[in-house]
Write a protein that holds these residues in place. Structure first.
Motif, PDB file in Angstrom:
ATOM      1  N   SER A 199       0.824  -1.199   0.000  1.00 34.85           N
ATOM      2  CA  SER A 199       0.000   0.000   0.000  1.00 34.85           C
ATOM      3  C   SER A 199       0.862   1.254   0.000  1.00 34.85           C
ATOM      4  O   SER A 199       0.613   2.200  -0.764  1.00 34.85           O
ATOM      5  CB  SER A 199      -0.921  -0.003   1.220  1.00 34.85           C
ATOM      6  N   GLY A 200       1.901   1.256   0.826  1.00 38.59           N
ATOM      7  CA  GLY A 200       2.804   2.401   0.873  1.00 38.59           C
ATOM      8  C   GLY A 200       3.545   2.607  -0.428  1.00 38.59           C
ATOM      9  O   GLY A 200       3.760   3.744  -0.876  1.00 38.59           O
ATOM     10  N   GLN A 201       3.927   1.505  -1.072  1.00 40.30           N
ATOM     11  CA  GLN A 201       4.629   1.613  -2.355  1.00 40.30           C
ATOM     12  C   GLN A 201       3.700   2.152  -3.436  1.00 40.30           C
ATOM     13  O   GLN A 201       4.102   2.996  -4.252  1.00 40.30           O
ATOM     14  CB  GLN A 201       5.182   0.234  -2.740  1.00 40.30           C
ATOM     15  N   LEU A 202       2.452   1.679  -3.455  1.00 36.97           N
ATOM     16  CA  LEU A 202       1.484   2.197  -4.413  1.00 36.97           C
ATOM     17  C   LEU A 202       1.220   3.677  -4.154  1.00 36.97           C
ATOM     18  O   LEU A 202       1.212   4.497  -5.087  1.00 36.97           O
ATOM     19  CB  LEU A 202       0.190   1.392  -4.318  1.00 36.97           C
ATOM     20  N   LEU A 203       1.004   4.019  -2.899  1.00 31.30           N
ATOM     21  CA  LEU A 203       0.718   5.404  -2.547  1.00 31.30           C
ATOM     22  C   LEU A 203       1.854   6.332  -2.968  1.00 31.30           C
ATOM     23  O   LEU A 203       1.612   7.444  -3.454  1.00 31.30           O
ATOM     24  CB  LEU A 203       0.454   5.513  -1.047  1.00 31.30           C
ATOM     25  N   LEU A 228       0.241   0.561  13.155  1.00 28.22           N
ATOM     26  CA  LEU A 228       1.235  -0.163  12.364  1.00 28.22           C
ATOM     27  C   LEU A 228       1.044   0.114  10.880  1.00 28.22           C
ATOM     28  O   LEU A 228       2.019   0.327  10.140  1.00 28.22           O
ATOM     29  CB  LEU A 228       1.124  -1.658  12.644  1.00 28.22           C
ATOM     30  N   ALA A 229      -0.197   0.107  10.420  1.00 28.84           N
ATOM     31  CA  ALA A 229      -0.471   0.407   9.016  1.00 28.84           C
ATOM     32  C   ALA A 229       0.027   1.803   8.657  1.00 28.84           C
ATOM     33  O   ALA A 229       0.724   1.997   7.653  1.00 28.84           O
ATOM     34  CB  ALA A 229      -1.966   0.295   8.731  1.00 28.84           C
ATOM     35  N   SER A 230      -0.310   2.765   9.485  1.00 23.67           N
ATOM     36  CA  SER A 230       0.101   4.142   9.226  1.00 23.67           C
ATOM     37  C   SER A 230       1.619   4.288   9.225  1.00 23.67           C
ATOM     38  O   SER A 230       2.198   4.906   8.325  1.00 23.67           O
ATOM     39  CB  SER A 230      -0.516   5.068  10.282  1.00 23.67           C
ATOM     40  N   GLU A 231       2.273   3.683  10.205  1.00 24.46           N
ATOM     41  CA  GLU A 231       3.733   3.798  10.306  1.00 24.46           C
ATOM     42  C   GLU A 231       4.426   3.145   9.111  1.00 24.46           C
ATOM     43  O   GLU A 231       5.366   3.710   8.542  1.00 24.46           O
ATOM     44  CB  GLU A 231       4.202   3.150  11.605  1.00 24.46           C
ATOM     45  N   THR A 232       3.949   1.969   8.721  1.00 23.00           N
ATOM     46  CA  THR A 232       4.586   1.252   7.618  1.00 23.00           C
ATOM     47  C   THR A 232       4.407   1.998   6.303  1.00 23.00           C
ATOM     48  O   THR A 232       5.351   2.128   5.510  1.00 23.00           O
ATOM     49  CB  THR A 232       4.006  -0.166   7.504  1.00 23.00           C
ATOM     50  N   ARG A 234       3.909   5.179   5.902  1.00 23.40           N
ATOM     51  CA  ARG A 234       4.739   6.386   5.961  1.00 23.40           C
ATOM     52  C   ARG A 234       6.217   6.059   5.719  1.00 23.40           C
ATOM     53  O   ARG A 234       6.924   6.804   5.025  1.00 23.40           O
ATOM     54  CB  ARG A 234       4.556   7.069   7.314  1.00 23.40           C
ATOM     55  N   ASP A 235       6.666   4.944   6.270  1.00 21.23           N
ATOM     56  CA  ASP A 235       8.058   4.539   6.056  1.00 21.23           C
ATOM     57  C   ASP A 235       8.330   4.272   4.581  1.00 21.23           C
ATOM     58  O   ASP A 235       9.398   4.626   4.055  1.00 21.23           O
ATOM     59  CB  ASP A 235       8.381   3.284   6.868  1.00 21.23           C
ATOM     60  N   GLU A 236       7.378   3.642   3.905  1.00 20.33           N
ATOM     61  CA  GLU A 236       7.553   3.356   2.482  1.00 20.33           C
ATOM     62  C   GLU A 236       7.646   4.650   1.677  1.00 20.33           C
ATOM     63  O   GLU A 236       8.435   4.739   0.721  1.00 20.33           O
ATOM     64  CB  GLU A 236       6.386   2.502   1.960  1.00 20.33           C
ATOM     65  N   ILE A 237       6.868   5.633   2.047  1.00 25.61           N
ATOM     66  CA  ILE A 237       6.942   6.927   1.348  1.00 25.61           C
ATOM     67  C   ILE A 237       8.307   7.565   1.563  1.00 25.61           C
ATOM     68  O   ILE A 237       8.935   8.071   0.624  1.00 25.61           O
ATOM     69  CB  ILE A 237       5.811   7.861   1.830  1.00 25.61           C
ATOM     70  N   GLU A 238       8.782   7.536   2.799  1.00 26.09           N
ATOM     71  CA  GLU A 238      10.070   8.154   3.103  1.00 26.09           C
ATOM     72  C   GLU A 238      11.228   7.454   2.385  1.00 26.09           C
ATOM     73  O   GLU A 238      12.220   8.085   2.027  1.00 26.09           O
ATOM     74  CB  GLU A 238      10.315   8.140   4.620  1.00 26.09           C
ATOM     75  N   TYR A 244       8.302  13.766  -2.181  1.00 24.94           N
ATOM     76  CA  TYR A 244       7.363  14.084  -1.112  1.00 24.94           C
ATOM     77  C   TYR A 244       7.780  13.367   0.160  1.00 24.94           C
ATOM     78  O   TYR A 244       8.481  12.359   0.136  1.00 24.94           O
ATOM     79  CB  TYR A 244       5.938  13.640  -1.480  1.00 24.94           C
ATOM     80  N   HIS A 245       7.288  13.896   1.279  1.00 21.38           N
ATOM     81  CA  HIS A 245       7.437  13.241   2.571  1.00 21.38           C
ATOM     82  C   HIS A 245       6.050  12.867   3.086  1.00 21.38           C
ATOM     83  O   HIS A 245       5.040  13.487   2.707  1.00 21.38           O
ATOM     84  CB  HIS A 245       8.144  14.159   3.566  1.00 21.38           C
ATOM     85  N   ALA A 246       5.996  11.879   3.954  1.00 16.46           N
ATOM     86  CA  ALA A 246       4.703  11.422   4.473  1.00 16.46           C
ATOM     87  C   ALA A 246       3.945  12.541   5.169  1.00 16.46           C
ATOM     88  O   ALA A 246       2.711  12.622   5.085  1.00 16.46           O
ATOM     89  CB  ALA A 246       4.926  10.247   5.421  1.00 16.46           C
TER      90      ALA A 246
END
Length: 265
Positions: A199-203, A228-232, A234-238, A244-246
């Motif tokens: 999800s983070g990679q797609l986002l 956990l979902a939110s943190e993971t 966000r980590d993928e975005i970073e 962009y940043h999370a």
């Protein structure tokens, strides 16, 4: 345009998208009573709904359809295969077939002043769909219940103002959890559900300057936690190469049992 999740999770899914003149639900996987109460809380009556868009026929997306249909006679839109599956499931004939409206993926459909474009998603159902909606000024999409994504998926999720995106499970929790092996394989498969990482990679691929809100949805009760979902994600975005940043965007988890924040676009 307004956008809100009425409920999003393994037990029930329902999202509202609307304008001053057109009101649409994506899925009706919660009770008619809940839908009535949720819509009332944002100043609407269920009888004002213009349409219900069905992503696929699994119970957590259609369990409220029979009561809604009998009580309010709301038109139902989905792929022909999905409508056929719903008709087969309706053993007592409680849903009037006249309410069924077939739509074709990749083609625009005009419902009031909303343009709705369905697109294919990868899930183990008859012909599952995601939906992109626009009033000509703002755009929002619902994209859950997909085990994989591709450039095709991104084409429908780029240049949005808001999105409800699946972040179903943490891979390690799922692999070590209580589910039977076959169910674990199904969820992890290409026609299953998106992990937090995926999800983070797609986002990361669809973030843009005009994105105003991201909802993470369809979280597993057993194999995930909102934090956990939110943190993971966000980590993928970073960790991605995007500019962009999370923290550049509101990213929140749509509640499993209850409404999200109402977003005005």
């Amino acid at each position: 345009m307004r956008f809100v999740s009425l409920e999003s999770g393994s037990n029930g899914n329902c999202t509202y998208i609307g304008t001053d003149h057109t009101h649409i639900l994506v899925d009706a996987g919660i009770s008619c009573r809940k839908i009535d109460a949720c819509l009332q809380s944002i100043g609407l009556k269920t009888s004002e709904l213009s349409a219900i868009l069905i992503t696929h026929e699994h119970a957590d997306h259609v369990s409220g359809l029979k009561t809604l249909s009998k009580k309010y006679q709301i038109p139902l839109y989905s792929a022909p295969e999905t409508l056929q599956a719903i008709h087969r499931m309706d053993k007592k004939g409680e849903i009037d077939p006249a309410l069924f409206h077939e739509i074709v993926p990749d083609r625009e459909n005009q419902i009031g002043d909303l343009t709705v474009t369905p697109f294919h998603i990868s899930h183990d159902a008859a012909n599952p769909l995601g939906y992109r909606c626009t009033d000509g000024k703002a755009s929002a999409a619902v994209c859950t219940d997909l085990g994989s994504w591709s450039e095709y998926t991104l084409r429908y999720l780029r240049n949005l103002n808001a999105v409800l995106l699946e972040s179903n499970h943490d891979i390690r929790m799922l692999e070590s959890g209580p589910y039977p092996y076959a169910l674990k394989r199904r969820i992890l498969g290409v026609r299953g559900h998106l992990s937090n990482e995926s999800s983070g990679q797609l986002l990361s691929e669809i973030l843009c300057d005009q994105m105003k809100h991201v909802f993470l949805g369809h979280l597993s009760e057993i194999n995930n936690f909102p934090g956990l979902a939110s943190e993971t994600v966000r980590d993928e975005i970073e960790e991605s190469p995007v500019p962009y940043h999370a923290d550049d965007f509101p990213i929140t988890v749509a509640p499993r049992t209850g409404m999200s924040e109402l977003i005005t676009l």
